[in-house]
Scaffold this motif. Structure first.
Motif, PDB file in Angstrom:
ATOM      1  N   LEU A 435      51.245  51.631  41.989  1.00  0.00           N
ATOM      2  CA  LEU A 435      49.872  52.113  42.167  1.00  0.00           C
ATOM      3  C   LEU A 435      49.700  52.711  43.551  1.00  0.00           C
ATOM      4  O   LEU A 435      50.220  52.182  44.538  1.00  0.00           O
ATOM      5  CB  LEU A 435      48.881  50.958  41.969  1.00  0.00           C
ATOM      6  CG  LEU A 435      48.833  50.353  40.563  1.00  0.00           C
ATOM      7  CD1 LEU A 435      47.919  49.127  40.537  1.00  0.00           C
ATOM      8  CD2 LEU A 435      48.351  51.385  39.543  1.00  0.00           C
ATOM      9  N   HIS A 447      42.342  49.042  39.867  1.00  0.00           N
ATOM     10  CA  HIS A 447      43.705  48.539  40.059  1.00  0.00           C
ATOM     11  C   HIS A 447      43.774  47.035  39.798  1.00  0.00           C
ATOM     12  O   HIS A 447      44.699  46.549  39.124  1.00  0.00           O
ATOM     13  CB  HIS A 447      44.175  48.830  41.488  1.00  0.00           C
ATOM     14  CG  HIS A 447      44.457  50.266  41.749  1.00  0.00           C
ATOM     15  ND1 HIS A 447      44.886  50.737  42.976  1.00  0.00           N
ATOM     16  CD2 HIS A 447      44.386  51.360  40.931  1.00  0.00           C
ATOM     17  CE1 HIS A 447      45.064  52.048  42.908  1.00  0.00           C
ATOM     18  NE2 HIS A 447      44.756  52.455  41.690  1.00  0.00           N
ATOM     19  N   THR A 450      43.442  46.192  36.130  1.00  0.00           N
ATOM     20  CA  THR A 450      44.672  46.560  35.423  1.00  0.00           C
ATOM     21  C   THR A 450      45.760  45.513  35.628  1.00  0.00           C
ATOM     22  O   THR A 450      46.437  45.092  34.670  1.00  0.00           O
ATOM     23  CB  THR A 450      45.171  47.934  35.912  1.00  0.00           C
ATOM     24  OG1 THR A 450      44.151  48.919  35.690  1.00  0.00           O
ATOM     25  CG2 THR A 450      46.437  48.339  35.176  1.00  0.00           C
TER      26      THR A 450
END
Length: 498
Positions: A435, A447, A450
């Protein structure tokens, strides 16, 4: 066995709901306070709280545990317990009043005087709590713990957050503690009415059980809290603020995930203490379930610590990332033998627990001091990781002595959880590395979401596949399957009626 297990599961469900609410409020409170207060504010309150914990533990009487283990406690036992607790609270409040100014001079922190005076009032209030409510735990009934935990956390949360937002003062932490304690006292008498009488009967009876247990608690508190005093004295309040917040956030996922079971397990073990086979079986089932929950919670937070801290606390708290990564992992791994405490208490082996705590203190003090002198705050954290892993090994050895359960069998019972969490950690760490680095809060939130979703999927999938490959043996998976089956069975009639 089935009846005890069922009651433990029901109790754990009550406490799970309570801890979910309390955990959410605690995390939200930490985030809000971190945005509105400075690290040094957390440091000065952490100093006062550490002194409070050490002094409170040194004088702890372990009366609740004695009442749980007693075959038939009567009203006189509860009044005697209340008298002792109230007297202890008064003495400690006077001690804190006398020690407030000297402590402020010792740590060169004028604000510590007011903090100590307020915490003295807090410990006095704690001594007035209704001791009779422990009967609910003794009978494996835990709904009142839900009421107590949620009510006191909610009132403390409201008070602390309000003061932090309005005044941006460290008093938010102190007053939140006072309000929490006052609520605990009031609600304890509402859930189970009790009119205490001042009596000093049963003193010998109480102390004969609690002597070694209290001694062990003293050593254990010094073992796990002296580093706060060390950091505060040698590195200052700002470093202590980072260390305190990082330690609390690292401990939170494991503690909150496992607290429902650990709170119910001592009464359960005590009820079957005279049946070695049932006790060993109950320990294995409880420990496997505990580890299956604790490992993904603790290690999961460790691998997402970077985006979590930057999103929830802000860049000024970046130094706590390493603390969370290191300590959250070791706290999770320590649950491999953590149930030795209620197991030893249930079997009356409190002297053995005291010897363990003393040995760990003698190992831990020089390691932590050396770590601080060699590397500062990171050295303290590394020393804590090393001694934490040693503690887990020692606990598993003690379990073997208590119920004749070899260490390898203890590890085998947790094999699927260990392998699954390794898969989860590797997958999430790899994904986090792919990322892009960002300071944008919405992107950080995406983020984080996820990574959390990926971690949950990897852990559950790996656990299920291993369970299937091993022929669906007894273990946490079967416990979860049983619980879900019972819940679905209860929901079907409700749906039909609707």
């Amino acid at each position: 066995m089935a009846n005890v297990t069922t009651r433990l599961i029901k109790g754990s469900l009550w406490l799970s709901l309570a801890r979910a609410i309390v955990n959410g409020l605690a995390a939200l409170s930490t985030f809000i306070l971190a945005w509105n207060l400075a690290p040094s504010d957390f440091g000065v309150v952490a100093l006062g709280m550490t002194i409070l914990m050490i002094v409170s533990t040194v004088t702890e009487l372990s009366l609740a545990e004695a009442l749980i283990r007693h075959e038939a406690p009567g009203e006189s036992h509860f009044s005697a317990a209340w008298t002792l607790n109230a007297l202890r609270g008064l003495v400690l409040a006077l001690f804190f009043a006398a020690a407030a100014k000297p402590a402020a001079l010792l740590f060169e922190e004028p604000r510590l005087t007011g903090v100590m005076l307020a915490l003295g009032l807090s410990v006095f209030l704690s001594g007035l709590t209704n001791p009779r409510r422990i009967m609910y735990q003794r009978d494996l009934i835990f709904w009142q713990e839900f009421v107590l935990a949620v009510s006191q956390k909610l009132t403390g949360f409201i008070a602390a957050v309000a003061i932090a937002i309005i005044y941006h003062s460290y008093w938010a932490l102190v007053i939140g503690t006072l309000v929490t304690q006052a609520t605990n006292v009031a609600v304890s008498y509402l859930v189970l009415p009790f009119r205490p009488r001042i009596t000093f009967r049963h003193m010998r009876e109480f102390f004969s059980f609690s002597a070694w247990l209290s001694a062990g608690q003293i050593v254990n508190t010094l073992n796990w809290r002296f580093d706060y005093l060390l950091v505060g004295k040698m590195l200052g309040n700002t470093a202590l603020g980072y260390y305190s917040v990082g330690s609390n956030l690292a401990m939170m996922p494991t503690r909150e995930a496992t607290m429902p079971l650990t709170q119910t397990i001592y009464p359960g073990f005590a009820s079957i203490q005279n049946d070695p086979a049932r006790l060993a079986a109950a320990y294995q089932r409880a420990q496997a379930l505990l580890t299956a929950v604790a490992l993904p919670a603790g290690i999961g937070v460790a691998v997402i610590a970077d985006p979590l801290v930057r999103l929830a606390l802000g860049e000024k708290w970046a130094p706590v990332i390493f603390i969370i990564q290191a300590l959250a992992s070791v706290f999770a791994l320590q649950t491999l033998g953590s149930l030795v405490q209620p197991l030893g208490m249930a079997k009356g082996e409190t002297r053995m627990l005291f010897v363990r705590d003393t040995q760990m203190l003698l190992v831990r003090v020089p390691i932590m001091v050396a770590g601080l002198l060699l590397a500062g705050l990171p050295g303290v954290v590394v020393g804590r990781v090393f001694t934490g892993l040693c503690s887990a090994v020692v606990n598993m050895v003690l379990v073997r002595r208590l119920i004749d359960l070899p260490v390898m069998r203890q590890l085998q019972a947790n094999l699927r959880a260990l392998v699954s969490v390794a898969v989860m950690a590797a997958g999430v760490a790899f994904a986090a590395g792919q990322l892009p680095h960002t300071g944008d809060r919405p992107m950080l939130a995406l983020h984080l979401a996820t990574l959390v979703a990926l971690g949950g999927f990897l852990y559950c999938a790996a656990t299920f596949l291993l369970w299937e490959a091993m022929g669906r043996p007894q273990g946490p998976e079967r416990e979860v399957q049983t619980i879900l089956g019972k819940l679905l069975a209860k929901l079907r009639p409700a749906r039909r009626q609707a």
